[in-house]
Write a protein that holds these residues in place. Structure first.
Motif, short mmCIF file in Angstrom:
data_model
loop_
_atom_site.label_atom_id
_atom_site.label_comp_id
_atom_site.label_asym_id
_atom_site.label_seq_id
_atom_site.Cartn_x
_atom_site.Cartn_y
_atom_site.Cartn_z
N GLN A 22 0.87 -1.17 0.00
CA GLN A 22 0.00 0.00 0.00
C GLN A 22 0.91 1.22 0.00
OE1 GLN A 22 -3.43 -0.15 2.67
NE2 GLN A 22 -2.75 -2.15 3.32
N GLU A 23 1.51 1.49 -1.15
CA GLU A 23 2.57 2.47 -1.22
C GLU A 23 2.08 3.84 -0.81
OE1 GLU A 23 4.33 2.35 -5.03
OE2 GLU A 23 4.33 0.16 -5.09
N VAL A 24 2.94 4.55 -0.07
CA VAL A 24 2.65 5.91 0.35
C VAL A 24 3.74 6.79 -0.22
CG1 VAL A 24 2.23 7.41 2.32
CG2 VAL A 24 1.70 4.98 2.49
N CYS A 194 -1.18 -4.80 10.71
CA CYS A 194 -1.89 -5.45 9.61
C CYS A 194 -1.24 -5.16 8.26
CB CYS A 194 -3.36 -5.02 9.58
SG CYS A 194 -3.63 -3.24 9.35
N SER A 195 -0.36 -4.14 8.21
CA SER A 195 0.32 -3.84 6.96
C SER A 195 1.28 -4.94 6.56
CB SER A 195 1.09 -2.51 7.08
OG SER A 195 0.21 -1.45 7.33
N LYS A 196 1.70 -5.76 7.53
CA LYS A 196 2.60 -6.87 7.22
C LYS A 196 1.85 -8.01 6.53
CE LYS A 196 5.67 -6.25 11.21
NZ LYS A 196 6.19 -6.91 12.43
N LYS A 197 0.55 -8.07 6.69
CA LYS A 197 -0.24 -9.19 6.19
C LYS A 197 -0.99 -8.75 4.94
CE LYS A 197 -0.84 -10.59 10.99
NZ LYS A 197 -1.81 -10.77 12.10
N VAL A 198 -0.43 -9.09 3.80
CA VAL A 198 -1.01 -8.69 2.53
C VAL A 198 -1.51 -9.92 1.80
CG1 VAL A 198 -0.60 -7.49 0.34
CG2 VAL A 198 0.57 -6.73 2.43
N GLU A 199 -2.76 -9.94 1.43
CA GLU A 199 -3.34 -11.04 0.67
C GLU A 199 -3.34 -10.65 -0.80
OE1 GLU A 199 -7.49 -13.64 0.32
OE2 GLU A 199 -7.26 -12.12 1.89
N ARG A 200 -2.43 -11.26 -1.55
CA ARG A 200 -2.30 -10.90 -2.96
C ARG A 200 -3.47 -11.43 -3.78
NH1 ARG A 200 2.06 -9.08 -5.24
NH2 ARG A 200 1.70 -10.31 -7.11
N ASP A 210 -4.65 -6.24 -4.16
CA ASP A 210 -4.11 -6.85 -2.95
C ASP A 210 -4.83 -6.27 -1.74
OD1 ASP A 210 -2.25 -8.12 -4.60
OD2 ASP A 210 -0.92 -6.38 -4.52
N TYR A 211 -5.12 -7.13 -0.77
CA TYR A 211 -5.99 -6.77 0.36
C TYR A 211 -5.17 -6.68 1.64
CZ TYR A 211 -10.07 -6.96 3.46
OH TYR A 211 -11.03 -6.70 4.41
N SER A 212 -5.30 -5.57 2.35
CA SER A 212 -4.60 -5.40 3.62
C SER A 212 -5.29 -4.32 4.43
CB SER A 212 -3.13 -5.02 3.37
OG SER A 212 -2.45 -4.82 4.59
N CYS A 213 -5.39 -4.56 5.73
CA CYS A 213 -5.97 -3.58 6.65
C CYS A 213 -7.39 -3.18 6.25
CB CYS A 213 -5.10 -2.33 6.77
SG CYS A 213 -3.47 -2.65 7.47
N VAL A 215 -8.68 -2.82 3.25
CA VAL A 215 -8.85 -2.07 2.01
C VAL A 215 -8.10 -2.78 0.88
CG1 VAL A 215 -9.14 0.15 3.15
CG2 VAL A 215 -6.86 -0.63 2.52
N CYS A 216 -8.45 -2.42 -0.35
CA CYS A 216 -7.83 -3.00 -1.53
C CYS A 216 -6.87 -1.99 -2.17
CB CYS A 216 -8.89 -3.39 -2.57
SG CYS A 216 -9.94 -4.77 -2.08
N LYS A 217 -5.72 -2.49 -2.59
CA LYS A 217 -4.83 -1.71 -3.44
C LYS A 217 -4.91 -2.35 -4.81
CE LYS A 217 -0.10 -0.16 -4.17
NZ LYS A 217 -0.05 -0.66 -5.56
N CYS A 218 -5.51 -1.66 -5.74
CA CYS A 218 -5.83 -2.25 -7.04
C CYS A 218 -4.59 -2.37 -7.91
CB CYS A 218 -6.87 -1.40 -7.75
SG CYS A 218 -8.43 -1.25 -6.85
N HIS A 219 -4.58 -3.43 -8.74
CA HIS A 219 -3.54 -3.58 -9.73
C HIS A 219 -3.75 -2.55 -10.84
CE1 HIS A 219 -3.32 -8.08 -8.43
NE2 HIS A 219 -2.72 -7.27 -7.57
N ASP A 220 -2.71 -2.38 -11.64
CA ASP A 220 -2.81 -1.45 -12.77
C ASP A 220 -3.98 -1.84 -13.67
OD1 ASP A 220 -0.61 -0.14 -11.83
OD2 ASP A 220 0.81 -1.11 -13.19
N GLY A 221 -4.75 -0.84 -14.04
CA GLY A 221 -5.89 -1.08 -14.92
C GLY A 221 -7.20 -1.32 -14.20
N TRP A 222 -7.18 -1.24 -12.85
CA TRP A 222 -8.39 -1.47 -12.07
C TRP A 222 -8.57 -0.38 -11.03
CZ3 TRP A 222 -11.67 -5.20 -13.61
CH2 TRP A 222 -11.17 -6.18 -14.46
N SER A 223 -9.78 -0.09 -10.70
CA SER A 223 -10.08 0.94 -9.70
C SER A 223 -11.36 0.56 -8.97
CB SER A 223 -10.22 2.31 -10.37
OG SER A 223 -11.34 2.32 -11.26
#
Length: 441
Positions: A22-24, A194-200, A210-213, A215-223
């Motif tokens: 979940q890049e900042v 919870c940031s350590k536990k990422v469900e790809r 990818d799911y963590s905390c 929320v979803c961090k979407c792959h390129d091309g998805w929102s």
């Protein structure tokens, strides 16, 4: 085509830079806290986080959450037990505890000194920055027992983007004319566990993020909150998602979506699927450069993206940070020859190829990573086995030994040595009639 091996294990990986999924890129605490979509950024801005998946429109970060805001799902920030030690002249002489960003803290000290003694507080050691300190004027009695208070606040820009779950700072309190100094150490949470536990490629994110905390961090091309919306700059419309020279849509490694091929994420080597090349896998790409397989180790001149390497079986067990096999096994029939090889891709996007077997001898002095020693040894062993089998059959089918009762082997009675006619002896012919002889007239 891929040779299917055992399924990659689902592994838990450790991240040195927390929240890497979940890049900042910047912390902006000036915006509304409710608009923050990242647990780490929420904590760094002095908020608290709810891990429960939210319905669109709800918020997950709050400065002062209501009682029913996030029941049973609030992120627990790491803390340590408080520790206090007294000194001979200063109390406490050492203090260790936890605090949070934007929380006002104060520590009261008692010490023995003269009435004109001054107190100085300074941060002497810190993994981060920006701790605001303030000392109050000492209040001393006639018994020379003085009391002073140190106030400090950890400001919102204390944590950096790369901070860990725990950061800390130490403050030294010095009293003039005193032989003792006091140290206080405070631990500050800067990231969420919870940031350590990422469900790809999580089902919670429709397999597109990818799911963590919570929320979803979407792959390129998805929102979208759950990565349910496909995005593309140029839609392909009705153009088929099919390579003109391949029989299957999306090379058999995906499905056709609004913006073209959507590559699968549940197959061996999926990390190498090329979305812009109809989800082509490494086996397909390397097969298109089959002439490289007979080249020596090094970059192939026919396809500069291919680098041939010597075969090393120990490399086949390599995995990346996500537990995926680094090398993918492939097999093809090239000019009537069944070839097996392994392919990978390095950080420079070069495709590395190790040929596992060969059905043709390798030219002398050329090393191609082909294991020809084993076939030669097996061939030699086969020749030895055939020779041994022939010898065994000859021995097995030899004539039976003549029995001892035969006249040739009958024992004679009497002494060991004697002169007597040998019953088996036949004398040679000493004379015969010459058929060509004619008496002269």
């Amino acid at each position: 085509m891929f040779i299917k091996t055992k399924k990659m294990p689902v592994s838990v990986w450790f991240v040195l830079v927390l929240f890497c999924m979940q890049e900042v890129f910047a912390i902006d605490c000036t915006k509304s806290i409710e608009d923050i979509k990242n647990c780490n950024e929420c904590v760094r801005c002095g908020g608290v986080w709810c891990n429960k998946p939210r319905v669109k429109g709800d918020y997950q970060c709050s400065i002062a959450p209501a009682d029913n805001w996030c029941p049973g799902h609030m992120e627990e920030l790491p803390t340590i037990p408080e520790l206090t030690e007294s000194g001979k002249l200063i109390n406490p002489a050492y203090k260790e505890a936890s605090t949070k960003i934007n929380i006002h803290n104060n520590v009261v000290f008692q010490y023995t000194a003269t009435t004109d003694s001054k107190v100085k507080a300074a941060v002497i050691n810190s993994t981060q920055n920006n701790v605001k300190l303030h000392e109050t004027i000492p209040n001393c009695g006639k018994d020379r027992i003085c009391t002073t208070e140190i106030e400090f606040t950890v400001e919102t820009d204390f944590c950096s983007i790369n901070s860990g779950t725990h950061e800390y700072f130490e403050v030294k309190i010095h009293v003039d004319n005193a032989t003792e100094e006091a140290i206080i150490k405070y631990h500050v949470p800067c990231a969420c566990e919870c940031s350590k536990k990422v469900e790809r490629t999580s089902p919670n994110c429709n397999g597109n993020g990818d799911y963590s905390c919570g929320v979803c961090k979407c792959h390129d091309g998805w929102s979208g909150d759950f990565c349910e919306k496909e995005e593309c700059n140029v839609a392909r419309g009705d153009i088929p998602c099919k390579h003109p020279l391949r029989s299957e849509e999306c090379s058999g490694n995906g499905r056709c979506g609004v913006c073209g091929c959507i590559c699968d994420t549940n197959k061996e080597g999926y990390q190498y699927f090329d979305k812009e090349n109809y989800c082509a896998d490494l086996c397909l790409i390397t097969y298109e450069c089959e002439t490289c397989f007979d080249k020596p180790a090094g970059r192939c001149t026919d396809c500069t993206s291919i680098v041939m390497r010597n075969y090393n079986e120990s490399l086949m067990s390599q995995t990346d940070d996500f537990g995926r096999n680094v090398w993918v096994k492939c097999e093809e029939t090239i000019d009537g020859c069944h070839v097996q090889y392994a392919a990978s891709k390095d950080e420079h996007k070069d495709i590395l190829v190790m040929r596992i077997n060969s059905c043709a001898p390798v030219a002398a002095g050329v090393t191609q990573g082909v294991n020809v020693t084993l076939p030669l040894v097996l061939a030699g062993a086969a020749v030895v086995c055939v020779a041994a089998g022939v010898a065994y059959m000859m021995l097995k089918n030899r004539p039976a030994p003549m029995p001892s009762t035969s006249a040739q082997y009958q024992e004679l009675d009497g002494p060991k040595t004697r002169i007597e006619e040998n019953p088996t002896y036949k004398s040679p012919t000493t004379s015969y009639n010459n058929p060509m002889w004619r008496e002269k007239v």
